[in-house]
Design a protein around this motif. Sequence first.
Motif, PDB file in Angstrom:
ATOM      1  N   ILE A  66       0.798  -1.229   0.000  1.00 23.85           N
ATOM      2  CA  ILE A  66       0.000   0.000   0.000  1.00 23.85           C
ATOM      3  C   ILE A  66       0.830   1.279   0.000  1.00 23.85           C
ATOM      4  O   ILE A  66       0.274   2.373  -0.121  1.00 23.85           O
ATOM      5  CB  ILE A  66      -0.970   0.021   1.201  1.00 23.85           C
ATOM      6  N   SER A  67       2.166   1.169   0.073  1.00 19.69           N
ATOM      7  CA  SER A  67       2.967   2.406   0.085  1.00 19.69           C
ATOM      8  C   SER A  67       3.371   2.847  -1.320  1.00 19.69           C
ATOM      9  O   SER A  67       3.716   4.004  -1.534  1.00 19.69           O
ATOM     10  CB  SER A  67       4.227   2.202   0.937  1.00 19.69           C
ATOM     11  N   GLY A 111       8.772  -0.194   0.357  1.00 25.67           N
ATOM     12  CA  GLY A 111       7.582  -0.945   0.762  1.00 25.67           C
ATOM     13  C   GLY A 111       7.470  -2.272   0.036  1.00 25.67           C
ATOM     14  O   GLY A 111       7.067  -3.284   0.620  1.00 25.67           O
ATOM     15  N   GLY A 112       7.826  -2.275  -1.243  1.00 30.61           N
ATOM     16  CA  GLY A 112       7.769  -3.511  -2.011  1.00 30.61           C
ATOM     17  C   GLY A 112       8.705  -4.569  -1.461  1.00 30.61           C
ATOM     18  O   GLY A 112       8.337  -5.743  -1.330  1.00 30.61           O
ATOM     19  N   LEU A 158       9.286   4.369  -6.798  1.00 33.17           N
ATOM     20  CA  LEU A 158       8.912   2.982  -7.007  1.00 33.17           C
ATOM     21  C   LEU A 158       9.686   2.436  -8.201  1.00 33.17           C
ATOM     22  O   LEU A 158       9.457   2.854  -9.341  1.00 33.17           O
ATOM     23  CB  LEU A 158       7.404   2.867  -7.262  1.00 33.17           C
ATOM     24  N   ASP A 159      10.602   1.518  -7.924  1.00 29.17           N
ATOM     25  CA  ASP A 159      11.335   0.833  -8.987  1.00 29.17           C
ATOM     26  C   ASP A 159      10.742  -0.572  -9.096  1.00 29.17           C
ATOM     27  O   ASP A 159      11.199  -1.522  -8.441  1.00 29.17           O
ATOM     28  CB  ASP A 159      12.830   0.779  -8.670  1.00 29.17           C
ATOM     29  N   LEU A 160       9.725  -0.707  -9.880  1.00 33.25           N
ATOM     30  CA  LEU A 160       8.998  -1.975  -9.966  1.00 33.25           C
ATOM     31  C   LEU A 160       9.876  -3.083 -10.551  1.00 33.25           C
ATOM     32  O   LEU A 160       9.773  -4.247 -10.135  1.00 33.25           O
ATOM     33  CB  LEU A 160       7.726  -1.788 -10.799  1.00 33.25           C
ATOM     34  N   GLN A 161      10.738  -2.711 -11.505  1.00 28.96           N
ATOM     35  CA  GLN A 161      11.611  -3.725 -12.101  1.00 28.96           C
ATOM     36  C   GLN A 161      12.545  -4.330 -11.053  1.00 28.96           C
ATOM     37  O   GLN A 161      12.764  -5.554 -11.024  1.00 28.96           O
ATOM     38  CB  GLN A 161      12.446  -3.105 -13.228  1.00 28.96           C
TER      39      GLN A 161
END
Length: 645
Positions: free
Chosen positions: A302-303, A308-309, A355-358
């Motif tokens: 949720i962050s 957070g991930g 946010l670095d999703l990769q």
Amino acid sequence: MPFCFSRKFSSSSFTTVAHGLICLLAITACLMVSAAANAESLTSPDGRIEVSVEIDQTDQHSRLVYQVKVAGEVVIKDSPISFLRSDDAMIGEHVTLASTSETTTHDETWKPVYGERSSIRDHYRSRTFHLEDTQANCPLAVQFRCYDTGVAFCTTLGKENTELKLKEERTEFRFTSDYPAWRTTSAQGTYDKVPLNQLGKNVERPLVVEAGQHYVAIGEAKLVDYAVMRLRSAAGDAPGVVSQLLSEVTATAPLTTPWRVILIAYSPGQLLESNDLFLNLNDPCAIADTSWIKPGKVLREISLTTLGGKAAIDFAVKNNFQYVEFDAGWYGHEYDDASDATTITVDAKRSPGPLDLQEIIQYGKQRDIGILVYVNRRALEKQLDEILPLYKKWGIAGVKYGFVNTGSQKWTSWLHDAVRKAAEYELMVDIHDEYRPTGYSRTYPNLMTQEGVRGDEATPSTSLAVTTLFTRNLAGAADHTICYYDPRVKKNWSHAQQLAKAVCTYSPWQFIYWYDTPLTPLQDGKTTRNRILPSPELEFFAQVPTVWDETRVLQGDIGEYVVIARRSGSDWFVGAINANEKRELTVPLNFLDSGKSYQARIYRDDSTLKTRTQVAIDEQTVDAEETLTITLAPNEGQAMRMTPK
């Protein structure tokens, strides 16, 4: 032919003629009686359920009607099936019977990729009735299947390779009395209990009716490229319901409707134990290699930050979760048509990022945690063919389809096509908001779960949650979005009840800790987050599976209480939920293996405890000969794990 009586007259020419006329009239009368009684029947394999079909000629109409009996008692009385074509011609009101197939028997046991049971038996008897509507100039065929748990039928209409447009379907389900039914007019709505004559219109399915000593659920299966069926009260004073399509239906004939389902049981629990009928009415799995389809528990991140991930993934590893999901906001504002789901662009109103999703996807892969992402229908409708191969390249495990359009034939077809397209790229799917299942996850098991339910994020009452178990959940998995540390739990339910929901509510992807986070206030910059802090009972969430080898509904009353036991391997998990009044439930443990002792670990509410969640943990040895007593206050619950010693 029934026995015919004729009187003998004296031998005169007049009396001979009179005798002939009387005999002719008698024979005609006998033929009429024979024709009226000449219904074709079909029985369930165990002989308990019988469906009879005949041509009913009344008021210058000739209709095919069906009737359903259980152990000789009429449950559904003579009910017609008809359709209104776009030219306002009625199909089904002036029919002649062309032919009837022989009765066939089907019996196979198949293994789903996952489910509430590790094997499912598909056992029924079937007959098809071929008809011709002489006024509408339209052929139609109605196929009936009779199971030990109910009846299903579908209709095929139209001349081959001609366009057919239906304005309405008028399939009727007529009951013998004005019985009460549990009604909702929204897939995520609340339920009320009303007589059939007061149902109104636009009522959701499955519709559960308390029909005397029986519970009857009216639903549909194998809805793929047709309009959604809702239900409305039958016209006049006749107690019953009629199908109501949410759009016109257009197809190149022959057009086959989804299955219309009549599930029949003696208790609400028997209904829920029989819900694999909806799967049986769908086609077998169409995916050759299903090794990439994996159920599991999901933590919503949720962050929307890299920190957070990674914290969510670390928590998932430690607590036996399998997935972390990034919800709305990771690619921009979900309601903004300009948002681009091919980019990682955090919605500033939801999170400052970064946010670095990769990086998170790779961090998860190294720890065997899959990453799921939410995509709103606006981006799905514009970018589906672009994002699916892209997400596969990124290494994403699945997509949550949000706020999808439902109801019409157009959007029903689009949505199921979107599930099939996801399978091409080995992506699993969770469909949210108004979509309710009809068994398609048998054919495409990458459709893991769906909402179509008023889950805990919408704070349903306990009574509504228990009503949902015996109504909505008959149709299939429900993404109930279980909470735990949010203040609404203590205000409306209890923490032990939340543990029990992980057993009672079936969902191959089970979202737990919906509003909670493993981040500290220092890490996410806020003090109001619902922090996931260590507590002994959280071991239950870590241990409980999301799919099962066996399911038993031990006790239950719609809207009041339920006790469900589910087996995974040799372990049994039990959930008990209570709604409106204090109850003491006596639960026999005869579902356990005879001759074995089990260690039962019991999680119960205890208001005397000075802890954050007030959940006590007890242990005792039990076996199949014993009976447990479960005492529950209003809105409480209890969870158990029973392991062979």
